[in-house]
Scaffold this motif. Structure first.
Motif, PDB file in Angstrom:
ATOM      1  N   GLY A 122       2.872  -1.099 -13.189  1.00  0.00           N
ATOM      2  CA  GLY A 122       1.369  -1.457 -12.916  1.00  0.00           C
ATOM      3  C   GLY A 122       0.117  -0.574 -13.022  1.00  0.00           C
ATOM      4  O   GLY A 122      -1.075  -0.516 -12.724  1.00  0.00           O
ATOM      5  N   MET A 123       0.147   0.595 -13.498  1.00  0.00           N
ATOM      6  CA  MET A 123      -0.365   1.764 -13.231  1.00  0.00           C
ATOM      7  C   MET A 123      -0.859   1.991 -14.766  1.00  0.00           C
ATOM      8  O   MET A 123      -0.215   1.331 -15.531  1.00  0.00           O
ATOM      9  CB  MET A 123       0.825   2.915 -13.255  1.00  0.00           C
ATOM     10  CG  MET A 123       1.008   3.935 -12.433  1.00  0.00           C
ATOM     11  SD  MET A 123       1.781   5.588 -12.798  1.00  0.00           S
ATOM     12  CE  MET A 123       2.879   5.303 -13.955  1.00  0.00           C
ATOM     13  N   THR A 125      -3.242   0.411 -13.037  1.00  0.00           N
ATOM     14  CA  THR A 125      -4.854  -0.542 -11.289  1.00  0.00           C
ATOM     15  C   THR A 125      -4.132  -1.398 -10.322  1.00  0.00           C
ATOM     16  O   THR A 125      -4.931  -1.695  -9.834  1.00  0.00           O
ATOM     17  CB  THR A 125      -5.279  -1.184 -12.640  1.00  0.00           C
ATOM     18  OG1 THR A 125      -5.152  -2.135 -13.278  1.00  0.00           O
ATOM     19  CG2 THR A 125      -6.736  -0.275 -13.239  1.00  0.00           C
ATOM     20  N   ARG A 126      -2.723  -1.115 -10.804  1.00  0.00           N
ATOM     21  CA  ARG A 126      -1.720  -2.686  -9.852  1.00  0.00           C
ATOM     22  C   ARG A 126      -0.851  -1.830  -9.562  1.00  0.00           C
ATOM     23  O   ARG A 126      -0.571  -0.851  -9.710  1.00  0.00           O
ATOM     24  CB  ARG A 126      -1.727  -3.271 -10.817  1.00  0.00           C
ATOM     25  CG  ARG A 126      -2.559  -4.070 -10.955  1.00  0.00           C
ATOM     26  CD  ARG A 126      -2.355  -5.832 -12.088  1.00  0.00           C
ATOM     27  NE  ARG A 126      -0.809  -5.367 -12.967  1.00  0.00           N
ATOM     28  CZ  ARG A 126      -0.289  -6.167 -13.148  1.00  0.00           C
ATOM     29  NH1 ARG A 126      -0.058  -7.371 -12.621  1.00  0.00           N
ATOM     30  NH2 ARG A 126       1.210  -6.171 -13.871  1.00  0.00           N
ATOM     31  N   VAL A 127       0.042  -2.697  -8.398  1.00  0.00           N
ATOM     32  CA  VAL A 127       1.422  -2.148  -8.402  1.00  0.00           C
ATOM     33  C   VAL A 127       2.142  -2.836  -8.538  1.00  0.00           C
ATOM     34  O   VAL A 127       1.967  -4.258  -7.788  1.00  0.00           O
ATOM     35  CB  VAL A 127       0.881  -1.734  -6.491  1.00  0.00           C
ATOM     36  CG1 VAL A 127       2.547  -1.263  -5.535  1.00  0.00           C
ATOM     37  CG2 VAL A 127      -0.608  -0.716  -5.926  1.00  0.00           C
ATOM     38  N   LYS A 128       2.661  -3.411  -9.393  1.00  0.00           N
ATOM     39  CA  LYS A 128       3.809  -4.322  -9.276  1.00  0.00           C
ATOM     40  C   LYS A 128       5.227  -3.897  -9.750  1.00  0.00           C
ATOM     41  O   LYS A 128       5.617  -4.755  -9.132  1.00  0.00           O
ATOM     42  CB  LYS A 128       3.152  -4.648 -11.571  1.00  0.00           C
ATOM     43  CG  LYS A 128       4.157  -5.753 -11.775  1.00  0.00           C
ATOM     44  CD  LYS A 128       3.926  -5.395 -13.454  1.00  0.00           C
ATOM     45  CE  LYS A 128       4.622  -7.053 -13.961  1.00  0.00           C
ATOM     46  NZ  LYS A 128       4.361  -6.694 -15.083  1.00  0.00           N
ATOM     47  N   CYS A 129       5.596  -2.300  -9.339  1.00  0.00           N
ATOM     48  CA  CYS A 129       6.903  -2.060  -9.498  1.00  0.00           C
ATOM     49  C   CYS A 129       7.167  -0.753  -8.515  1.00  0.00           C
ATOM     50  O   CYS A 129       6.735  -0.081  -9.236  1.00  0.00           O
ATOM     51  CB  CYS A 129       7.795  -2.686 -10.796  1.00  0.00           C
ATOM     52  SG  CYS A 129       9.519  -1.992 -10.371  1.00  0.00           S
ATOM     53  N   LEU A 130       7.360  -0.911  -7.944  1.00  0.00           N
ATOM     54  CA  LEU A 130       7.958   0.137  -6.447  1.00  0.00           C
ATOM     55  C   LEU A 130       9.502   1.036  -7.327  1.00  0.00           C
ATOM     56  O   LEU A 130       8.765   2.012  -7.151  1.00  0.00           O
ATOM     57  CB  LEU A 130       8.331  -0.596  -5.020  1.00  0.00           C
ATOM     58  CG  LEU A 130       6.981  -0.991  -4.112  1.00  0.00           C
ATOM     59  CD1 LEU A 130       7.680  -1.364  -3.220  1.00  0.00           C
ATOM     60  CD2 LEU A 130       6.561  -0.073  -4.089  1.00  0.00           C
ATOM     61  N   HIS A 131      10.148   0.034  -7.464  1.00  0.00           N
ATOM     62  CA  HIS A 131      11.801   0.980  -8.480  1.00  0.00           C
ATOM     63  C   HIS A 131      10.788   2.419  -9.068  1.00  0.00           C
ATOM     64  O   HIS A 131      11.193   3.144  -9.122  1.00  0.00           O
ATOM     65  CB  HIS A 131      12.173  -0.104  -9.017  1.00  0.00           C
ATOM     66  CG  HIS A 131      12.424  -1.378  -8.510  1.00  0.00           C
ATOM     67  ND1 HIS A 131      12.328  -2.057  -7.918  1.00  0.00           N
ATOM     68  CD2 HIS A 131      14.037  -1.040  -7.202  1.00  0.00           C
ATOM     69  CE1 HIS A 131      12.774  -2.870  -6.660  1.00  0.00           C
ATOM     70  NE2 HIS A 131      14.006  -2.385  -6.632  1.00  0.00           N
ATOM     71  N   ALA A 132       9.788   1.494 -10.070  1.00  0.00           N
ATOM     72  CA  ALA A 132       9.179   2.432 -11.362  1.00  0.00           C
ATOM     73  C   ALA A 132       8.414   3.031 -10.834  1.00  0.00           C
ATOM     74  O   ALA A 132       8.846   4.518 -11.559  1.00  0.00           O
ATOM     75  CB  ALA A 132       8.302   1.047 -12.488  1.00  0.00           C
TER      76      ALA A 132
END
Length: 172
Positions: A122-123, A125-132
């Motif tokens: 999500g970088m 601007t967002r937080v999409k996947c904590l694994h990444a």
């Protein structure tokens, strides 16, 4: 071009990563972070796989306990809380810098037009996947990716202790 901070993976390391993933590892160009026992925790993956597919996730979290911990955080709705941290101008600026660093690291292994400007998680601007994001934080080191660092701080897993099923696998 700078030299990446990791060596090419050995066949034994690829075997460990494949076992961690439960499938053959694809496009691994390096072991970007390791467990305290030496086993891979994060791999660096080619931006274009052997089959020609673009692959934006350069830092890929492979350690089963780490991936389970990130899945648990995602399931417990931590992501909106972490995303709210981006309202802070300093955190947002650091996150944008993490995005730029991620892209620069991946670019050392080739430019892929289909994923130009796209990092992971999500970088910027967002937080999409904590694994990444955790994978990037582990590979780059503390202080580079503030959201990845925050996820690791909240996780039940820690890179400081071994939770590998077979800690000696990487050294055989």
């Amino acid at each position: 071009m700078t030299t990446p901070p990791f060596a090419l993976p050995t066949p034994a390391e690829i075997d460990v990563v494949s076992a961690q993933l439960g499938r053959p590892a694809r496009g691994v160009v390096g072991i970007a972070a390791r467990c305290v026992c030496g086993n891979p925790t994060v791999v660096a993956t080619s931006p274009r796989l052997d089959d020609g597919s673009p692959f934006p996730t350069f830092y890929y979290l492979t350690h089963p306990a780490a991936t389970a911990a990130m899945s648990t955080l995602e399931a417990t709705q931590v992501m909106p809380e972490l995303a709210a941290q981006l309202d802070d101008e300093d955190v947002a600026a650091s996150y944008r810098a993490a995005h730029d660093a991620y892209l620069a690291d991946r670019a050392q292994f080739g430019e892929v037009p289909e994923i130009a400007g796209i990092s992971a998680g999500g970088m910027p601007t967002r937080v999409k996947c904590l694994h990444a994001l955790a994978g990037h934080a582990l590979a780059a080191g503390q202080g580079v990716n503030p959201i990845g660092d925050a996820a690791l701080e909240r996780a039940a897993w820690s890179p400081a202790r071994c939770e590998c099923d077979d800690p000696g696998a990487a050294t055989r």
